[in-house]
Design a protein around this motif. Structure first.
Motif, mmCIF file in Angstrom:
data_model
loop_
_atom_site.group_PDB
_atom_site.id
_atom_site.type_symbol
_atom_site.label_atom_id
_atom_site.label_comp_id
_atom_site.label_asym_id
_atom_site.label_seq_id
_atom_site.Cartn_x
_atom_site.Cartn_y
_atom_site.Cartn_z
ATOM 1 N N VAL A 15 0.876 -1.275 -0.151
ATOM 2 C CA VAL A 15 0.503 0.079 0.128
ATOM 3 C C VAL A 15 1.432 1.316 -0.037
ATOM 4 O O VAL A 15 1.789 1.784 0.936
ATOM 5 C CB VAL A 15 -0.838 -0.336 1.196
ATOM 6 C CG1 VAL A 15 -2.051 0.771 1.023
ATOM 7 C CG2 VAL A 15 -1.323 -1.476 1.190
ATOM 8 N N THR A 92 -8.581 1.859 1.917
ATOM 9 C CA THR A 92 -8.058 1.541 2.229
ATOM 10 C C THR A 92 -8.302 0.395 2.913
ATOM 11 O O THR A 92 -8.451 -0.849 2.670
ATOM 12 C CB THR A 92 -6.900 1.918 3.078
ATOM 13 O OG1 THR A 92 -5.825 2.750 1.853
ATOM 14 C CG2 THR A 92 -5.834 0.877 2.967
ATOM 15 N N ARG A 112 -3.131 5.285 5.118
ATOM 16 C CA ARG A 112 -3.592 4.412 4.818
ATOM 17 C C ARG A 112 -2.182 2.919 5.880
ATOM 18 O O ARG A 112 -3.139 1.725 5.784
ATOM 19 C CB ARG A 112 -2.395 4.169 3.243
ATOM 20 C CG ARG A 112 -0.873 4.473 3.663
ATOM 21 C CD ARG A 112 -0.306 4.261 2.213
ATOM 22 N NE ARG A 112 0.050 5.560 1.527
ATOM 23 C CZ ARG A 112 0.316 6.433 1.317
ATOM 24 N NH1 ARG A 112 1.548 6.827 2.474
ATOM 25 N NH2 ARG A 112 0.373 7.833 0.856
#
Length: 396
Positions: A15, A92, A112
């Motif tokens: 991510v 996310t 995130r």
């Protein structure tokens, strides 16, 4: 999961904020070892000129298209203000739930990462934090941010860092050195080296086409206050005034907020040969590196700029800023000289020394050493080993 069972079917989500072209080789190599999904806030940010594509890679890409806003970062200690983009990354957790990863790697300490840690806690999945900041670039934060980062570090299985400078920041937040995996940065070094070698055969042609003469100093980066371009102009002008100054040229690649100021400065100093081709796509850069003799990146605030590695692999000696996180790894007696871009006299003296020094490229054995260590393949192997170690860590 037994860590020895790590295969190309082990699901890993990475991510991060965006997809720069120089990261694609690394992600492709990770995908040789695991089933990789790269989760992006956005494909590219407002101040990035590169051509980015989410297609044609070994890994899957999910673009969240998160809400974002532009803010200004002020660094009074090193005298610059720079606009940056902040992403809320509110999607996310849902994206991770859909991807169902067995390991999550998340960049830095924003939303995130908080969502990633929540996912990891609820699904009993190890989370690794990819932290590039250094004590210089990120260490001067307020108490609240520091407490949040210490909490994040306490809930993280392992850490990826660029090198000793970013590891020191992690340790200041409470990370154990045994849980930090360094060297998680680099480029497709072997391809880069081959491209530069190809263009060196046409070096004289390129220099003639660009109007370069004498010793050529390359700058590659954004033409911004953070990269120290105004300090560079001041040092160059001071060197040009020295008695019996050898002939030299400045080749400045890039675009940014200070481009107009540099063009104005160049027009006021017609005796200094300054060539500014503008923004150059990443795959076109080797031609310009092959035309240069030295490089300099007088950055005032940088985690680990890959232009520093690109310069070394291209065989160019360089001037290393003391505020560059990569200098601790790459600045050696046979690769260049360390200097302080905020000290005008030191900058002038070091630039003058490089201009008057015997013209020598970085030794081939040194280029090979760093080309192997920072290659995409080596990065991918280090990443796979780190993921294995995270899976082996006992769950709380």
């Amino acid at each position: 999961m037994n860590p020895s069972s790590l295969t190309d079917r082990t699901r890993v989500a990475l991510v991060t904020n965006m997809l720069p072209p120089y990261r694609i080789g690394f992600y492709n190599e990770i995908a040789r070892h695991v089933d990789l999904t790269v989760v992006l806030d956005t494909l590219s940010e407002f101040n990035r000129g590169w051509q980015a594509s989410a297609d044609g890679h070994r890994f899957r890409t999910v673009i969240q298209n998160c809400r974002s806003f532009i803010y200004k970062r002020h660094r009074e200690d090193v005298h610059y203000t720079e606009p940056r983009q902040f992403h809320f990354s509110e999607k996310t957790y849902g994206v991770l739930s859909a991807a169902d990863p067995q390991v999550v790697v998340t960049a830095e300490y924003g939303f995130r990462t908080l969502w990633s840690l929540l996912y990891g806690w609820l699904h009993r999945v190890p989370v690794l934090v990819y932290s590039e900041g250094t004590c210089h670039t990120e260490g001067h934060v307020g108490l609240f941010k520091r407490l949040v980062r210490q909490l994040i570090v306490s809930r993280t299985a392992r850490f990826w860092s660029n090198g000793p400078e970013s590891s020191r920041l992690l340790e200041s937040y409470g990370a154990a050195s045994s849980e930090i995996d360094e060297g998680m940065t680099g480029i497709d070094t072997l391809e880069w080296q081959a491209d530069v070698t190809h263009w060196r055969e046409r070096r004289d042609e390129t220099r003639m086409e660009l109007g370069l003469k004498g010793r050529v100093f390359l700058f590659s980066g954004s033409l911004s206050a953070r990269k120290g371009v105004l300090q560079m102009a001041e040092a160059v002008e001071a060197v040009a005034r020295e008695p019996d100054c050898p002939e030299f040229s400045i080749l400045a690649l890039g675009d940014g907020e200070h481009r107009a100021k540099l063009e104005e400065w160049a027009a006021k100093n017609p005796g200094i040969r300054v060539v500014m081709p503008g923004f150059v796509q990443h795959h076109e850069l080797p031609r310009y590196f092959a035309a240069a003799d030295w490089a300099m990146l007088p950055t005032l605030d940088d985690n680990w700029p890959l232009a520093t590695l690109e310069t070394l692999v291209a065989g160019l000696p360089q001037l290393f800023s003391m505020y560059n996180g990569a200098s601790a790894d790459l600045c050696l007696p046979d690769t260049g000289l360390l200097f302080d871009p905020l000290d005008p006299e030191n900058f002038r003296a070091i630039l003058s020394a490089a201009l008057r020094s015997p013209l020598e490229r970085v030794p081939e054995e040194r280029i090979l050493q760093f080309s192997i260590h920072y290659s995409a393949a080596s990065q991918g192997q280090r990443a796979a080993a780190s993921i294995k170690a995270a899976l082996a860590r006992p769950r709380d």
